[in-house]
Design a protein around this motif. Structure first.
Motif, short mmCIF file in Angstrom:
data_model
loop_
_atom_site.label_atom_id
_atom_site.label_comp_id
_atom_site.label_asym_id
_atom_site.label_seq_id
_atom_site.Cartn_x
_atom_site.Cartn_y
_atom_site.Cartn_z
N GLY A 12 6.98 2.81 -6.30
CA GLY A 12 6.25 3.42 -5.20
C GLY A 12 7.14 3.86 -4.07
O GLY A 12 6.83 3.69 -2.90
N ALA A 54 9.23 5.90 -1.28
CA ALA A 54 8.90 6.98 -0.36
C ALA A 54 9.88 8.14 -0.53
O ALA A 54 10.93 8.00 -1.17
CB ALA A 54 8.95 6.46 1.08
N THR A 73 12.81 1.49 1.23
CA THR A 73 11.73 2.20 0.53
C THR A 73 12.28 3.27 -0.42
O THR A 73 11.49 4.05 -0.99
CB THR A 73 10.77 2.87 1.54
N THR A 117 0.80 -1.23 0.00
CA THR A 117 0.00 0.00 0.00
C THR A 117 0.83 1.28 0.00
O THR A 117 0.25 2.37 -0.01
CB THR A 117 -0.94 0.04 1.22
N LEU A 118 2.15 1.18 0.02
CA LEU A 118 2.99 2.39 0.05
C LEU A 118 2.77 3.21 -1.21
O LEU A 118 2.79 2.70 -2.33
CB LEU A 118 4.47 1.99 0.16
N GLN A 119 2.54 4.50 -1.01
CA GLN A 119 2.29 5.41 -2.13
C GLN A 119 3.58 6.12 -2.54
O GLN A 119 4.47 6.33 -1.72
CB GLN A 119 1.25 6.46 -1.72
N PRO A 120 3.70 6.50 -3.82
CA PRO A 120 4.90 7.24 -4.27
C PRO A 120 5.05 8.53 -3.47
O PRO A 120 4.07 9.21 -3.18
CB PRO A 120 4.60 7.52 -5.74
N ASN A 121 6.30 8.83 -3.12
CA ASN A 121 6.64 10.07 -2.38
C ASN A 121 6.01 10.14 -0.99
O ASN A 121 5.84 11.23 -0.43
CB ASN A 121 6.26 11.31 -3.18
N GLU A 122 5.66 8.99 -0.45
CA GLU A 122 5.12 8.93 0.92
C GLU A 122 6.18 9.46 1.90
O GLU A 122 7.39 9.23 1.73
CB GLU A 122 4.80 7.48 1.27
N ASP A 150 -2.40 11.37 7.73
CA ASP A 150 -3.36 10.72 6.83
C ASP A 150 -3.65 9.27 7.24
O ASP A 150 -4.80 8.86 7.34
CB ASP A 150 -2.83 10.72 5.39
N ARG A 151 -2.57 8.49 7.47
CA ARG A 151 -2.74 7.08 7.84
C ARG A 151 -1.84 6.76 9.02
O ARG A 151 -0.66 7.08 9.00
CB ARG A 151 -2.33 6.15 6.68
N THR A 169 2.75 11.41 6.02
CA THR A 169 1.51 10.88 5.43
C THR A 169 1.19 9.47 5.94
O THR A 169 0.06 9.01 5.84
CB THR A 169 1.62 10.83 3.89
#
Length: 325
Positions: A135, A137, A167, A106-111, A277-278, A206
């Protein structure tokens, strides 16, 4: 009888599609109807409950416990892991494995990932993460001071820097003790440019990954030296404290427990955490069940990763008194 005839044809289309694995285009051609009509019939088959969806949970997963946790505590998600015994070491290993998979998926790009550096369970998670191919971070930010006893300092540094490497992120270490000697000492430390720059990233995090602690510190945290004296922890208990997230204490209803000790902690506050956010919490075990309940009642956690024994205790009547009041 017209409705019955209509339903019969809908059932036949559903059978061809779901049982015989025929494509919609082939069904349309066979029955001499349009593909759009086939699509509408398949939708009607669900509406009429001719086709019913059944999800069969794989062995070793606990969908009912996860549903109960989400419902009781208002969680976005819950992950309950299989564990052969109700023992801390085994529980931490299983939770770490499950959390690693979830973060990878679930890691998003640029997290911008915030991570508490003195958690053995989070360390287990990091040990199970594979290097990210996509994806990636942006930063991995240490959200609790990491300076402490040199013999265990390597663990805190390894947790943050290794997660950053895995990451593809830049590590931003918080080069300060988790607990300052005094409020005045903390203010002096906060004047350091590097410490201040790291803490300024807290509001940009995030994804926060946290552990949940009981009042009695974990072995790793105790060895670090980032702990309060026994008499100080007794004062926290007296004020109603049942646990902590990154040394920020709360009571069984999730309300923050403010004592002078709070002014000595160098790290993210519960208020800052609530704006992330999470927030993923990794925790389990008999001794932490009460603390986990309090943390979930605080409303700052979005996803809990725990074990089947702890989940069972959390959804039992033992923690339902406040709901019944």
């Amino acid at each position: 009888m017209s409705r019955l005839n209509e339903l019969r044809m809908i059932a036949r289309v559903a059978q061809m599609y779901h049982v015989e694995n025929q494509r919609q285009a082939d069904i349309a051609n066979h029955l001499r109807i349009s593909q759009a009509t086939v699509s509408r019939m398949l939708k009607r088959a669900q509406d009429e409950e001719i086709v019913r969806t059944t999800v069969v949970s794989p062995s070793g997963t606990y969908a009912d416990l996860e549903t109960a946790l989400r419902s009781k505590y208002g969680l976005a998600e819950a992950i309950v892991v299989e564990c052969s015994e109700d023992r801390d070491g085994a529980i931490m290993a299983r939770i770490g494995e499950a959390a690693a998979h979830f973060v990878e998926a679930t890691l998003q790009p640029n997290e911008i990932i915030g991570v508490s550096s003195w958690s053995e369970t989070i360390l287990k998670m990091v040990e199970n993460i594979h290097p990210m191919k996509s994806g990636k971070a942006k930063y991995v930010v240490q959200t609790l001071g990491g300076m402490g006893d040199p013999t265990v300092q390597i663990h805190a540094n390894q947790l943050t820097t290794r997660l950053a490497k895995l990451t593809g992120a830049e590590a931003r270490l918080l080069s300060a003790p988790g607990v300052a000697q005094s409020r005045e000492a903390k203010l002096v430390l906060l004047g350091d440019t590097y410490i201040r720059e790291t803490m300024e990233l807290f509001e940009k995090v995030t994804l926060s990954i946290v552990g949940i602690g009981a009042i009695e510190p974990s072995g790793m945290l105790a060895r670090s030296g980032n702990v309060f004296a026994t008499r100080e922890l007794a004062a926290v208990k007296e004020a109603g404290g049942v646990g902590d997230i990154s040394l920020r204490f709360f009571d069984t209803d999730g309300h923050p427990v403010k004592t002078p000790l709070d002014e000595r902690v160098i790290g993210m506050t519960l208020d800052e955490l609530s704006k992330t956010d999470r927030v993923i919490a990794l925790a389990g075990g008999q001794s932490k069940t009460g603390a986990i309940h309090g943390a979930l009642k605080a409303g700052v956690i979005d996803l809990l990763v725990t074990d089947k024994f702890t989940a069972g205790r959390l959804v039992s009547d033992a923690f339902d008194q406040d709901e019944g009041e």
